[in-house]
Design a protein around this motif. Sequence first.
Motif, PDB file in Angstrom:
ATOM      1  N   SER A 102     -31.725  25.111 -18.841  1.00 22.82           N
ATOM      2  CA  SER A 102     -32.112  25.729 -20.112  1.00 22.82           C
ATOM      3  C   SER A 102     -30.888  26.381 -20.732  1.00 22.82           C
ATOM      4  N   VAL A 103     -30.779  26.228 -22.046  1.00 21.09           N
ATOM      5  CA  VAL A 103     -29.678  26.869 -22.771  1.00 21.09           C
ATOM      6  C   VAL A 103     -30.232  27.613 -23.981  1.00 21.09           C
ATOM      7  N   SER A 104     -29.574  28.680 -24.329  1.00 16.38           N
ATOM      8  CA  SER A 104     -29.969  29.466 -25.501  1.00 16.38           C
ATOM      9  C   SER A 104     -29.123  29.043 -26.694  1.00 16.38           C
ATOM     10  N   THR A 105     -29.807  28.856 -27.834  1.00 23.05           N
ATOM     11  CA  THR A 105     -29.108  28.521 -29.074  1.00 23.05           C
ATOM     12  C   THR A 105     -29.641  29.447 -30.165  1.00 23.05           C
ATOM     13  N   ASP A 106     -29.039  29.361 -31.328  1.00 27.60           N
ATOM     14  CA  ASP A 106     -29.529  30.150 -32.459  1.00 27.60           C
ATOM     15  C   ASP A 106     -30.956  29.747 -32.823  1.00 27.60           C
ATOM     16  N   ALA A 107     -31.302  28.495 -32.558  1.00 28.77           N
ATOM     17  CA  ALA A 107     -32.640  27.992 -32.884  1.00 28.77           C
ATOM     18  C   ALA A 107     -33.655  28.277 -31.773  1.00 28.77           C
ATOM     19  N   GLY A 108     -33.199  28.857 -30.668  1.00 21.85           N
ATOM     20  CA  GLY A 108     -34.104  29.171 -29.563  1.00 21.85           C
ATOM     21  C   GLY A 108     -33.695  28.469 -28.281  1.00 21.85           C
ATOM     22  N   GLN A 109     -34.572  28.542 -27.277  1.00 23.06           N
ATOM     23  CA  GLN A 109     -34.302  27.931 -25.983  1.00 23.06           C
ATOM     24  C   GLN A 109     -34.440  26.411 -26.063  1.00 23.06           C
ATOM     25  N   LEU A 110     -33.498  25.732 -25.448  1.00 22.49           N
ATOM     26  CA  LEU A 110     -33.559  24.281 -25.324  1.00 22.49           C
ATOM     27  C   LEU A 110     -33.550  23.915 -23.851  1.00 22.49           C
ATOM     28  N   LYS A 111     -34.210  22.814 -23.562  1.00 20.29           N
ATOM     29  CA  LYS A 111     -34.157  22.266 -22.211  1.00 20.29           C
ATOM     30  C   LYS A 111     -33.317  21.002 -22.294  1.00 20.29           C
ATOM     31  N   VAL A 112     -32.312  20.913 -21.426  1.00 24.80           N
ATOM     32  CA  VAL A 112     -31.449  19.732 -21.378  1.00 24.80           C
ATOM     33  C   VAL A 112     -31.687  19.042 -20.035  1.00 24.80           C
ATOM     34  N   ASN A 113     -32.042  17.758 -20.097  1.00 29.31           N
ATOM     35  CA  ASN A 113     -32.336  16.966 -18.908  1.00 29.31           C
ATOM     36  C   ASN A 113     -31.269  15.920 -18.674  1.00 29.31           C
ATOM     37  N   LEU A 114     -31.037  15.612 -17.417  1.00 27.39           N
ATOM     38  CA  LEU A 114     -30.194  14.496 -17.020  1.00 27.39           C
ATOM     39  C   LEU A 114     -31.042  13.623 -16.108  1.00 27.39           C
ATOM     40  N   ASP A 115     -31.286  12.396 -16.524  1.00 28.97           N
ATOM     41  CA  ASP A 115     -32.090  11.452 -15.744  1.00 28.97           C
ATOM     42  C   ASP A 115     -31.212  10.275 -15.344  1.00 28.97           C
ATOM     43  N   ILE A 116     -30.976  10.145 -14.035  1.00 29.66           N
ATOM     44  CA  ILE A 116     -30.100   9.099 -13.515  1.00 29.66           C
ATOM     45  C   ILE A 116     -30.934   7.870 -13.167  1.00 29.66           C
ATOM     46  N   VAL A 117     -30.441   6.708 -13.578  1.00 26.95           N
ATOM     47  CA  VAL A 117     -31.064   5.435 -13.248  1.00 26.95           C
ATOM     48  C   VAL A 117     -30.123   4.727 -12.271  1.00 26.95           C
ATOM     49  N   PRO A 118     -30.488   4.685 -10.980  1.00 27.82           N
ATOM     50  CA  PRO A 118     -29.566   4.144  -9.971  1.00 27.82           C
ATOM     51  C   PRO A 118     -29.623   2.616  -9.875  1.00 27.82           C
ATOM     52  N   ASP A 119     -29.443   1.937 -10.994  1.00 32.81           N
ATOM     53  CA  ASP A 119     -29.469   0.478 -11.019  1.00 32.81           C
ATOM     54  C   ASP A 119     -28.312  -0.065 -10.185  1.00 32.81           C
ATOM     55  N   GLU A 120     -28.591  -1.096  -9.382  1.00 35.29           N
ATOM     56  CA  GLU A 120     -27.563  -1.646  -8.497  1.00 35.29           C
ATOM     57  C   GLU A 120     -26.385  -2.218  -9.272  1.00 35.29           C
ATOM     58  N   ASP A 121     -26.666  -2.885 -10.395  1.00 39.15           N
ATOM     59  CA  ASP A 121     -25.611  -3.537 -11.166  1.00 39.15           C
ATOM     60  C   ASP A 121     -25.002  -2.642 -12.236  1.00 39.15           C
ATOM     61  N   ASP A 122     -25.822  -1.799 -12.849  1.00 32.91           N
ATOM     62  CA  ASP A 122     -25.349  -0.998 -13.973  1.00 32.91           C
ATOM     63  C   ASP A 122     -25.986   0.396 -13.957  1.00 32.91           C
ATOM     64  N   PRO A 123     -25.577   1.262 -13.010  1.00 25.04           N
ATOM     65  CA  PRO A 123     -26.166   2.602 -12.993  1.00 25.04           C
ATOM     66  C   PRO A 123     -25.733   3.401 -14.222  1.00 25.04           C
ATOM     67  N   TYR A 124     -26.643   4.246 -14.693  1.00 22.76           N
ATOM     68  CA  TYR A 124     -26.336   5.094 -15.846  1.00 22.76           C
ATOM     69  C   TYR A 124     -27.251   6.311 -15.805  1.00 22.76           C
ATOM     70  N   ALA A 125     -27.030   7.204 -16.756  1.00 22.22           N
ATOM     71  CA  ALA A 125     -27.878   8.391 -16.880  1.00 22.22           C
ATOM     72  C   ALA A 125     -28.159   8.627 -18.358  1.00 22.22           C
ATOM     73  N   THR A 126     -29.235   9.335 -18.608  1.00 24.21           N
ATOM     74  CA  THR A 126     -29.592   9.716 -19.972  1.00 24.21           C
ATOM     75  C   THR A 126     -29.595  11.238 -20.049  1.00 24.21           C
ATOM     76  N   LEU A 127     -28.867  11.747 -21.015  1.00 26.61           N
ATOM     77  CA  LEU A 127     -28.822  13.182 -21.290  1.00 26.61           C
ATOM     78  C   LEU A 127     -29.708  13.417 -22.501  1.00 26.61           C
ATOM     79  N   SER A 128     -30.676  14.339 -22.377  1.00 26.40           N
ATOM     80  CA  SER A 128     -31.586  14.579 -23.504  1.00 26.40           C
ATOM     81  C   SER A 128     -31.792  16.078 -23.708  1.00 26.40           C
ATOM     82  N   ALA A 129     -32.067  16.422 -24.958  1.00 25.82           N
ATOM     83  CA  ALA A 129     -32.315  17.824 -25.322  1.00 25.82           C
ATOM     84  C   ALA A 129     -33.714  17.936 -25.908  1.00 25.82           C
ATOM     85  N   TRP A 130     -34.426  19.005 -25.522  1.00 24.00           N
ATOM     86  CA  TRP A 130     -35.816  19.225 -25.940  1.00 24.00           C
ATOM     87  C   TRP A 130     -35.981  20.650 -26.433  1.00 24.00           C
TER      88      TRP A 130
END
Length: 164
Positions: A102-130
């Motif tokens: 969780s982070v504080s901003t002028d607009a209020g509290q935000l939740k930032v998620n990191l979701d890792i996809v452990p794909d064998e050929d092409d692993p990646y992650a998604t960073l999202s803000a809510w």
Amino acid sequence: MPTDAPDFHESDDALVQEDRLWQGNGWTARVIKNEEDEGWAVAMIKDGEPEPALVGPWTMGRDKKNPKPLDVNAFNTLVKTANEVLRRHEQQLHAQLHKSVSVSTDAGQLKVNLDIVPDEDDPYATLSAWDGYGEQLASVRVAPTFKLTVASAEAWVANDYRRP
């Protein structure tokens, strides 16, 4: 015309319930010789899985030479334990692949998620803000090695959600 034989036909997929092999509830328990000592072990294998989910020591029988036979009560306890082991493993894997700060901003509290996809050929992650209402504000693809911390989340938000 009455007969002495019961009137049922066992199918090829009938469950086995023997002293050293017991099936039911989506599981197979197999009592095996413990390779490391004189004792016995029991392996719990979930239907469709190649490897046991649980292997543990098994009680010796009264003759102190052969294993205690499996029975319905022991099997049900083993199923409960094996399911718990799988549940804990899934929770641990989820914790490794999904992080949130969780982070504080002028607009209020935000939740930032990191979701890792452990794909064998092409692993990646998604960073999202809510936002506080559960609305997604941004989402970007990042390397699966991205380290999500409060500081990295604050820097991403301050940089207008551009890919770090």
